[in-house]
Write an enzyme that holds these catalytic residues in place. Structure first.
Site, PDB file in Angstrom:
ATOM      1  N   HIS A 205       0.795  -1.235   0.000  1.00 26.44           N
ATOM      2  CA  HIS A 205       0.000   0.000   0.000  1.00 26.44           C
ATOM      3  C   HIS A 205       0.825   1.281   0.000  1.00 26.44           C
ATOM      4  O   HIS A 205       0.290   2.359  -0.202  1.00 26.44           O
ATOM      5  CB  HIS A 205      -0.954   0.031   1.194  1.00 26.44           C
ATOM      6  CG  HIS A 205      -0.282   0.397   2.483  1.00 26.44           C
ATOM      7  ND1 HIS A 205       0.421  -0.506   3.222  1.00 26.44           N
ATOM      8  CD2 HIS A 205      -0.175   1.575   3.135  1.00 26.44           C
ATOM      9  CE1 HIS A 205       0.921   0.096   4.289  1.00 26.44           C
ATOM     10  NE2 HIS A 205       0.581   1.364   4.254  1.00 26.44           N
TER      11      HIS A 205
HETATM   12  C1  UD1 Z   1      -2.258   5.734   5.181  1.00 25.25           C
HETATM   13  C2  UD1 Z   1      -1.003   6.327   5.820  1.00 25.25           C
HETATM   14  C3  UD1 Z   1       0.061   5.247   5.931  1.00 25.25           C
HETATM   15  C4  UD1 Z   1      -0.478   4.022   6.621  1.00 25.25           C
HETATM   16  C5  UD1 Z   1      -1.738   3.549   5.915  1.00 25.25           C
HETATM   17  C6  UD1 Z   1      -2.341   2.348   6.569  1.00 25.25           C
HETATM   18  C7  UD1 Z   1      -0.545   8.700   5.347  1.00 25.25           C
HETATM   19  C8  UD1 Z   1       0.292   9.640   4.581  1.00 25.25           C
HETATM   20  N1  UD1 Z   1      -0.437   7.400   5.003  1.00 25.25           N
HETATM   21  O1  UD1 Z   1      -1.932   5.355   3.860  1.00 25.25           O
HETATM   22  O2  UD1 Z   1       1.140   5.757   6.672  1.00 25.25           O
HETATM   23  O3  UD1 Z   1       0.496   3.006   6.596  1.00 25.25           O
HETATM   24  O4  UD1 Z   1      -2.684   4.625   5.921  1.00 25.25           O
HETATM   25  O5  UD1 Z   1      -3.282   1.729   5.722  1.00 25.25           O
HETATM   26  O6  UD1 Z   1      -1.254   9.109   6.238  1.00 25.25           O
HETATM   27  N2  UD1 Z   1      -9.086   4.699   0.466  1.00 25.25           N
HETATM   28  C9  UD1 Z   1     -10.311   4.073   0.357  1.00 25.25           C
HETATM   29  N3  UD1 Z   1     -11.002   3.812   1.509  1.00 25.25           N
HETATM   30  C10 UD1 Z   1     -10.534   4.141   2.744  1.00 25.25           C
HETATM   31  C11 UD1 Z   1      -9.283   4.778   2.832  1.00 25.25           C
HETATM   32  C12 UD1 Z   1      -8.567   5.038   1.686  1.00 25.25           C
HETATM   33  O7  UD1 Z   1     -10.764   3.755  -0.738  1.00 25.25           O
HETATM   34  O8  UD1 Z   1     -11.227   3.863   3.752  1.00 25.25           O
HETATM   35  C13 UD1 Z   1      -8.318   4.962  -0.779  1.00 25.25           C
HETATM   36  C14 UD1 Z   1      -8.574   6.328  -1.374  1.00 25.25           C
HETATM   37  O9  UD1 Z   1      -8.494   6.222  -2.756  1.00 25.25           O
HETATM   38  C15 UD1 Z   1      -7.390   7.123  -0.865  1.00 25.25           C
HETATM   39  C16 UD1 Z   1      -6.293   6.100  -0.847  1.00 25.25           C
HETATM   40  O10 UD1 Z   1      -6.935   4.873  -0.478  1.00 25.25           O
HETATM   41  O11 UD1 Z   1      -7.086   8.224  -1.664  1.00 25.25           O
HETATM   42  C17 UD1 Z   1      -5.170   6.411   0.107  1.00 25.25           C
HETATM   43  O12 UD1 Z   1      -5.663   6.591   1.432  1.00 25.25           O
HETATM   44  P1  UD1 Z   1      -4.800   7.448   2.479  1.00 25.25           P
HETATM   45  O13 UD1 Z   1      -5.434   7.402   3.813  1.00 25.25           O
HETATM   46  O14 UD1 Z   1      -4.518   8.793   1.913  1.00 25.25           O
HETATM   47  O15 UD1 Z   1      -3.430   6.704   2.523  1.00 25.25           O
HETATM   48  P2  UD1 Z   1      -3.058   5.175   2.773  1.00 25.25           P
HETATM   49  O16 UD1 Z   1      -2.417   4.647   1.569  1.00 25.25           O
HETATM   50  O17 UD1 Z   1      -4.212   4.389   3.325  1.00 25.25           O
END
Ligand code: UD1
Length: 362
Positions: A205
């Site tokens: 991820h």
């Molecule tokens: C985030 C953290 C990372 C952590 C990870 C755990 C930051 C910079 N990164 O990364 O350190 O290891 O969480 O999983 O804070 N999305 C969904 N549903 C959700 C959440 C996210 O579809 O419930 C998708 C969206 O397209 C979103 C993308 O995942 O844009 C990224 O989500 P985001 O929370 O920005 O970062 P993570 O990759 O989850």
């Protein structure tokens, strides 16, 4: 007896796992309000953790949702600022290194409220990782720095941070220790149609891998050539990028790759414990593999959890097809797993540190 008023802020999957034992320990003698930023919002990324791990329902949910780093962090800050001003906590407690950690740490520090950082002092020394920026900034505005490992204490010393530093052990071990007994591994294996030691368990991820066509492509290529099935719990961002990069067909065509949706904590541990090895770029899961004596192949060039590598349980291979395959072909299970992450009672040590620092002694 002075009761402390603590506002804890969580928002992403690993923070729920860390908060479970800490909320329980804090609430025995102090007042805690729990804030969910809404950074993770899908049922499988959030609610299921609260249900399984018995985490109290958040008192506030900011519903910030997804977005660019600046937008996500920036939108959280005024909401947190208002909440902190209204609630007047003694301390704001944050976990790890996500954008939620950064927003809450900055908002509290700017109001002159003490920031308590759980999992302080971790460093990858790779500033291209958003998490590295978040953890460096938050450590430097924190009043109490709760370190999981000796290496994290040394990292803080090297940056001149020596006050308010406590070595408390790793709270993820508390969660693992408490819940592992309840996990029916055979039911999980049956549900996912895999056999003990007959598969690799994988997660990907990190932005550096999931947002890069070259890296994601190299990982898919390696997974498609593995000697055993790869059960891959796919994060929503990774799934979207597999589609956008045109890699989904290769995944679906590969006989060895079995994609599954994101899994809950109990399913994760059930699957991890019986795997031949873990393939991951997660930080927390490198440790969880160590807790359960499962070799880890880390799809990054560096790690914050250096002990796992030094002790021979973890191999850093980057997103390099040949190195991933070579690591899988030479998996080791060293004889010893010393207690480098503490004794599974970090949550109690955290409460003791707060009581010492803020005079909340009973
Ligand atoms: C985030 C953290 C990372 C952590 C990870 C755990 C930051 C910079 N990164 O990364 O350190 O290891 O969480 O999983 O804070 N999305 C969904 N549903 C959700 C959440 C996210 O579809 O419930 C998708 C969206 O397209 C979103 C993308 O995942 O844009 C990224 O989500 P985001 O929370 O920005 O970062 P993570 O990759 O989850």
């Amino acid at each position: 007896m002075r009761k402390l008023k603590i506002i804890s802020v969580v928002g992403a999957r690993p923070q729920f796992i860390k908060a479970a034992p800490v909320c329980k320990a804090l609430r025995e003698h102090h007042e805690e309000l729990l804030v969910h930023s809404g950074q993770h919002y899908d049922y499988a990324m959030s609610d299921v953790f609260f249900e399984q791990l018995g985490i109290p329902k958040p008192d506030f949910n900011l519903a910030v949702g997804s977005g660019s780093h600046a937008r996500q962090t920036g939108e959280m800050m005024p909401m947190l600022e208002q909440l902190f001003e209204e609630q007047c906590p003694d301390v704001v407690l944050v976990y790890g290194d996500t954008n939620t950690t950064l927003a809450a740490g900055l908002a509290a520090a700017k109001l002159g409220i003490s920031v308590v950082h759980v999992e302080a002092g971790l460093r990858s020394f790779n500033r291209s990782m958003p998490e590295e920026i978040n953890r460096v900034v938050v450590d430097h505005v924190s009043d109490v720095l709760l370190c999981p490992t000796r290496a994290s204490v040394v990292n803080l010393e090297a940056e001149g941070i020596t006050q308010g530093v406590y070595l408390v052990g790793d709270v993820m071990l508390d969660t693992a220790r408490f819940f592992a007994e309840n996990i029916d591994s055979s039911a999980t294996l049956d549900a996912f149609e895999v056999e003990r030691d007959g598969y690799y368990f994988a997660t990907v991820h990190r932005a550096g891998n999931s947002d890069s066509k070259a890296n994601l492509g190299a990982i898919v290529e390696a997974f498609s050539q593995m000697d055993k099935p790869v059960l891959w719990a796919v994060h929503p961002r990774t799934r979207k990028n597999l589609e956008d990069f045109g890699l989904l067909e290769a995944v679906e065509a590969a006989e060895t790759i079995h994609m599954i949706p994101p899994v809950s904590y109990l399913e994760t541990v059930g699957l991890l414990r019986s795997a031949t090895a873990l393939l991951t770029d997660s930080g927390g899961m490198q440790k969880e593999a160590y807790f359960f004596g499962v070799p880890c192949i880390t799809l990054r060039e560096e790690t914050e959890w250096v002990e796992t590598v030094e002790l021979g349980w973890n191999a850093l291979v980057g997103a390099d097809t040949n190195r991933i395959l070579a690591a899988a072909a030479s998996i080791q299970r060293p004889l010893s797993r010393p207690a480098v992450y503490g004794d599974g009672h970090a949550a109690e040590a955290i409460v003791a540190a707060l009581e010492e620092r803020y005079g909340g002694n009973r």
